[in-house]
Design an enzyme around this catalytic site. Sequence first.
Site, PDB file in Angstrom:
ATOM      1  N   SER A 195       0.981  -1.211   0.145  1.00 38.25           N
ATOM      2  CA  SER A 195      -0.285   0.267  -0.092  1.00 38.25           C
ATOM      3  C   SER A 195       1.018   0.972  -0.129  1.00 38.25           C
ATOM      4  O   SER A 195       1.381   1.629  -0.911  1.00 38.25           O
ATOM      5  CB  SER A 195      -0.824  -0.504   0.983  1.00 38.25           C
ATOM      6  OG  SER A 195      -1.982   0.731   0.847  1.00 38.25           O
ATOM      7  N   ASP A 246       0.155  -3.906  -3.656  1.00 41.53           N
ATOM      8  CA  ASP A 246      -1.345  -3.264  -3.490  1.00 41.53           C
ATOM      9  C   ASP A 246      -0.707  -2.229  -3.852  1.00 41.53           C
ATOM     10  O   ASP A 246      -1.409  -1.318  -2.365  1.00 41.53           O
ATOM     11  CB  ASP A 246      -2.567  -3.827  -2.863  1.00 41.53           C
ATOM     12  CG  ASP A 246      -3.606  -4.175  -3.186  1.00 41.53           C
ATOM     13  OD1 ASP A 246      -3.863  -3.973  -5.011  1.00 41.53           O
ATOM     14  OD2 ASP A 246      -4.755  -4.314  -2.573  1.00 41.53           O
ATOM     15  N   HIS A 262      -7.688  -5.696  -0.678  1.00 37.76           N
ATOM     16  CA  HIS A 262      -6.715  -4.761   0.108  1.00 37.76           C
ATOM     17  C   HIS A 262      -5.845  -5.080   1.351  1.00 37.76           C
ATOM     18  O   HIS A 262      -4.785  -5.612   1.944  1.00 37.76           O
ATOM     19  CB  HIS A 262      -6.499  -3.532   0.205  1.00 37.76           C
ATOM     20  CG  HIS A 262      -5.598  -2.311   0.442  1.00 37.76           C
ATOM     21  ND1 HIS A 262      -4.629  -2.286  -0.247  1.00 37.76           N
ATOM     22  CD2 HIS A 262      -5.386  -1.382   1.254  1.00 37.76           C
ATOM     23  CE1 HIS A 262      -3.855  -1.862  -0.509  1.00 37.76           C
ATOM     24  NE2 HIS A 262      -3.767  -0.449   0.867  1.00 37.76           N
TER      25      HIS A 262
END
Length: 399
Positions: free
Chosen positions: A243, A266, A321
């Site tokens: 992330s 991600d 996620h």
Amino acid sequence: RCEIEAVCMPRIGINLYLILFHDSLNHGSFFRLYYPCHQTEKAEKPEWIPNREYFNGLADFMKINRSLSERIFNYLFGSFKIPAYLDAPFKSTGKCPLVIFSHGLGAFRTLYSAICAELASQGFIVASVEHRDESASATFYFHQKSDSSAAAAPESVLMSSGSARDNLEVQWMYYRSLQRGEAEFPLRNKQVKQRADECILALDKLIEINSGIAVNNVLQTQFDWTSLENSIDLCRIAVMGHSFGGATVIEALAKEVKFKCGVALDSWMFPLVDEMFPQVKQPIFFINSEKFQWAANISRMKKLDSTEIQRKMITIRGTVHQSFPDFTFLTGHCIGKLMKLKGEINPELAIDLCNKATLAFLQRHLGLEKNFNQWDHLIDGEDENLIPGTNINVPRASI
């Protein structure tokens, strides 16, 4: 100054260790180090959530009441231990490749043990950095005590009497929320630059340890750090993150050529400026979830496409996620779905695909003499649970 804890445990018949390393706010480095180890019977396992302050930080990040959430989080996660042992001896099998790992927004250093421990079990040394840019849900550092104050140290921090550490106190730092009316990009861009610098500083500290240079460790540990001398292959270093940590991977690659490649899980591309992309000369592997990504974010990943440097992308079907942090394994089906910690795919299958594809990519671009190339097909998304590239429709004009 530094603070260090060391932990290790056999996993699927393979020995591995974790270590935590820490230093002061402005000049220090704070990370947990995972590494191969000799099996031991006496070493203890560390807590997955090492201090209650992390529960408070998670509550702040999720915008829920601290008192209530601490009880809930402690009930759900307070009993879990990291699958590793504290202070177990390093197992030398030749020089180890090194991975620096960067956590996501609102996370901290212990939450990706399923990824970091697996890499360590395969012969890597992995430093999981805890960022002190106010993007972690909680973290701490040490500073000189004032005459009128004395802070209680975290349970995992044991201050030995008569040492210089007696003059230090612990200061907790919590997640910084965006203020009303505040533009987000300046904050996140500043943070991603600091995060990359912290990854590079962790690398520099490990290079010092590898060279036999003594480090000033503020955390209590019985681990023999001299055993890591000449243990790291300085020609085989990668950076990896999830992330916000994925954006940190890109920023770190642009800043430090010692990183030979990067794996971005991600990735959230918002904190980065496009002008920095041409500075990235190393191979990158984007591993995405099926439910998190959107066209504008993917288009920015594709701006890094190159005909000369390998840039690969795959998407794991049925993932969300939070399929990459450990939370996905530690909640039941209903709670996991309610809190969006689980997707449709079995979380163990998802992380296995992620880890195997990562190992294959690292072997390819670090020049490892392992058997990870048996999973080369995963890099191209050749599996029923993978999508080559992305499931998101991205107009070419946006790239």
